[in-house]
Design an enzyme around this catalytic site. Structure first.
Site, short mmCIF file in Angstrom:
data_model
loop_
_atom_site.label_atom_id
_atom_site.label_comp_id
_atom_site.label_asym_id
_atom_site.label_seq_id
_atom_site.Cartn_x
_atom_site.Cartn_y
_atom_site.Cartn_z
N SER A 184 0.79 -1.23 0.00
CA SER A 184 0.00 0.00 0.00
C SER A 184 0.82 1.27 0.00
O SER A 184 0.32 2.33 -0.35
CB SER A 184 -0.94 -0.01 1.20
OG SER A 184 -0.20 -0.01 2.39
N HIS A 212 -5.99 -4.23 -1.05
CA HIS A 212 -5.87 -3.14 -2.04
C HIS A 212 -5.92 -3.68 -3.46
O HIS A 212 -5.60 -2.95 -4.41
CB HIS A 212 -4.55 -2.37 -1.86
CG HIS A 212 -4.54 -1.42 -0.71
ND1 HIS A 212 -5.13 -0.18 -0.75
CD2 HIS A 212 -4.03 -1.55 0.54
CE1 HIS A 212 -4.95 0.44 0.41
NE2 HIS A 212 -4.29 -0.37 1.21
N LYS A 243 -12.55 -0.95 1.73
CA LYS A 243 -11.81 -0.10 0.78
C LYS A 243 -12.63 0.01 -0.50
O LYS A 243 -13.69 0.64 -0.49
CB LYS A 243 -10.40 -0.66 0.58
CG LYS A 243 -9.55 -0.49 1.84
CD LYS A 243 -8.10 -0.88 1.68
CE LYS A 243 -7.30 -0.48 2.91
NZ LYS A 243 -6.70 -1.62 3.59
C1 LIG Z 1 -6.56 -2.04 4.98
C2 LIG Z 1 -5.89 -3.34 5.13
C3 LIG Z 1 -6.25 -4.24 6.14
C4 LIG Z 1 -7.24 -3.89 7.21
O1 LIG Z 1 -8.54 -3.97 6.72
P1 LIG Z 1 -9.74 -3.60 7.72
O2 LIG Z 1 -10.92 -4.29 7.10
O3 LIG Z 1 -9.85 -2.11 7.69
O4 LIG Z 1 -9.39 -4.15 9.05
C5 LIG Z 1 -5.63 -5.47 6.15
N1 LIG Z 1 -4.69 -5.81 5.25
C6 LIG Z 1 -4.31 -4.96 4.28
C7 LIG Z 1 -3.27 -5.39 3.30
C8 LIG Z 1 -4.89 -3.70 4.18
O5 LIG Z 1 -4.50 -2.87 3.23
#
Ligand SMILES: *Cc1c(COP(=O)(O)O)cnc(C)c1O
Length: 395
Positions: A184, A212, A243
């Site tokens: 990310s 992502h 997301k």
């Molecule tokens: C955003 C993210 C998470 C966390 O996701 P949530 O549903 O907000 O807990 C976990 N792993 C990765 C790779 C992320 O980018």
């Protein structure tokens, strides 16, 4: 005052003194490409994970409202006691269909999906081989189990192979490779074809956290594995609903039946945490429908991403090359990145500077994230702002 408070206040002071104290901007509008904050109206938002613009989509909101009317506000139970509605089974089935996996299990977040995965399927006889840039939730999930750990440099396949050989030399029973699908901070995509080749050669399983990736890349927006044409070679995916997939909250683990079956029996973050709200489950079903039947979402995201990447390069700024809507504008110098993010706000553009320890020393950047919902005019404004600031800072 109790001793503990002195300690905590000193810790907070230390954070402030080191310049790392985080303050939160308060948004006074729904999440979208154009937001107001309590301090400043009309900001072009270049830092949300709202890749498809579904966080405030009328059809998703309507589905969530219909969901609350049909299924209620919440379940007041974990899934295995009295917290499973037809709706949750339907969302799990639809996610499995979309991701082309055997089965899916819902969690309150992807953080919890990762928190409840490793300990359930791996023990002291096994080995976990993890990319050094993996998300904090993977690191924390791994910390919960007694499994031997190996770490390889980001996307470095020679090091991954060395780790596999070491694990083999130690007679690890199960070898599990775990990687983010998309990293990310950089927007780089995991080298899944080679990871899967190595996994097959060394009899390892492959775990991909595609938070992502899903809803962002791949011909059908199925994520990193589709992008790299290796969906059926990955054993298990974790992902977020928070997301691209609507941006509310919730997560899932999806993959081979043997794994999902065990998670439903033994995964602690599933067994001891409340059911995903029916509001989110209904909204998420609509999100999957939109993604499957609205090809224009992907077309717009890809076009906007290419447009923004080219625009930033054309004004002489450096980005990390790639195809992902995460576009890191490289400043290297910490102060330069901080100043750039600050000046962007003056021009009505909201993006965030990232510094050590979030990224390596000397790799400071302003990270932008493009959405299908950005208009050309918004992207032009953002690019023009970068151009002006770049000139000002060169003076
Ligand atoms: C955003 C993210 C998470 C966390 O996701 P949530 O549903 O907000 O807990 C976990 N792993 C990765 C790779 C992320 O980018």
């Amino acid at each position: 005052m109790k001793t503990a408070y002195n300690h905590w206040m000193q810790t907070a002071e230390d954070i402030r003194a080191s310049g790392l104290w985080k303050t939160e901007r308060v948004i006074t509008t729904p999440q979208s490409p154009l937001i107001d904050t309590d301090k400043q109206p009309g900001l072009i938002n270049m830092c949300a994970n709202n890749y498809l613009g579904l966080a405030d989509h009328p059809e998703v909101k309507a589905a969530a409202k219909a969901g609350i009317d049909r299924w209620g506000y919440g379940l007041s139970s974990v899934r295995f006691i009295c917290g499973t509605q037809e709706l949750h089974k339907e969302l799990e089935a639809k996610l499995s269909e979309f991701l082309q996996t055997d089965d899916t299990i819902l969690y309150s977040s992807c953080y919890d999906a990762n928190g409840g995965l490793f300990e359930t399927i791996l023990s002291a006889e096994d080995a976990i081989i993890s990319d050094e840039l993996n998300h904090a939730s993977i690191i924390d999930g791994v910390r919960l189990c007694k499994t031997a750990r190996f770490r390889y440099k980001n996307n470095n396949m020679a090091e991954l192979e060395k780790c596999l050989q070491e694990a083999q030399a130690q007679n690890a029973r199960i070898k599990a490779i775990v990687t983010d699908g998309v990293f990310s901070m950089d927007g780089t995509i995991a080298n899944l074809p080679v990871i899967c080749d190595l996994a097959e050669r060394y009899d390892a399983i492959v775990i991909v956290d595609d938070s992502h990736g899903v809803g962002v890349i791949g011909a059908g927006l199925r994520g990193t594995a589709e992008y790299h044409d290796c969906i059926n070679r990955v054993d298990v995916f974790t992902g977020t609903l928070g997301k691209a997939l609507g941006g509310s909250s919730g997560g899932y683990t999806s993959g081979r039946k043997a794994i999902i079956d065990l998670l439903r029996q033994k995964s602690r973050t599933y067994l001891f945490s409340n059911t995903l709200s029916p509001i989110i489950a209904s909204g998420s079903l609509k999100v999957l429908e939109l993604i499957t039947h609205s090809p224009e979402l992907k077309i717009r995201l890809d076009e906007n991403t290419a447009y923004f990447r080219n625009g930033i390069k054309s004004i002489g700024l450096e980005i990390k090359e790639g195809v992902h809507p995460i576009v890191p504008v490289m400043c290297y110098d910490e102060r330069k990145a901080a100043l750039m993010a600050e000046k962007l706000l003056v021009y009505g553009v909201y993006a965030v500077g990232f510094f050590f320890p979030v990224v390596p020393k000397g790799q400071a950047r302003v990270r932008c994230q493009v959405s299908a919902a950005h208009t050309r005019a918004q992207l032009d404004t953002a690019i023009a702002a970068f151009a002006k600031i770049n000139e000002e800072m060169a003076e």
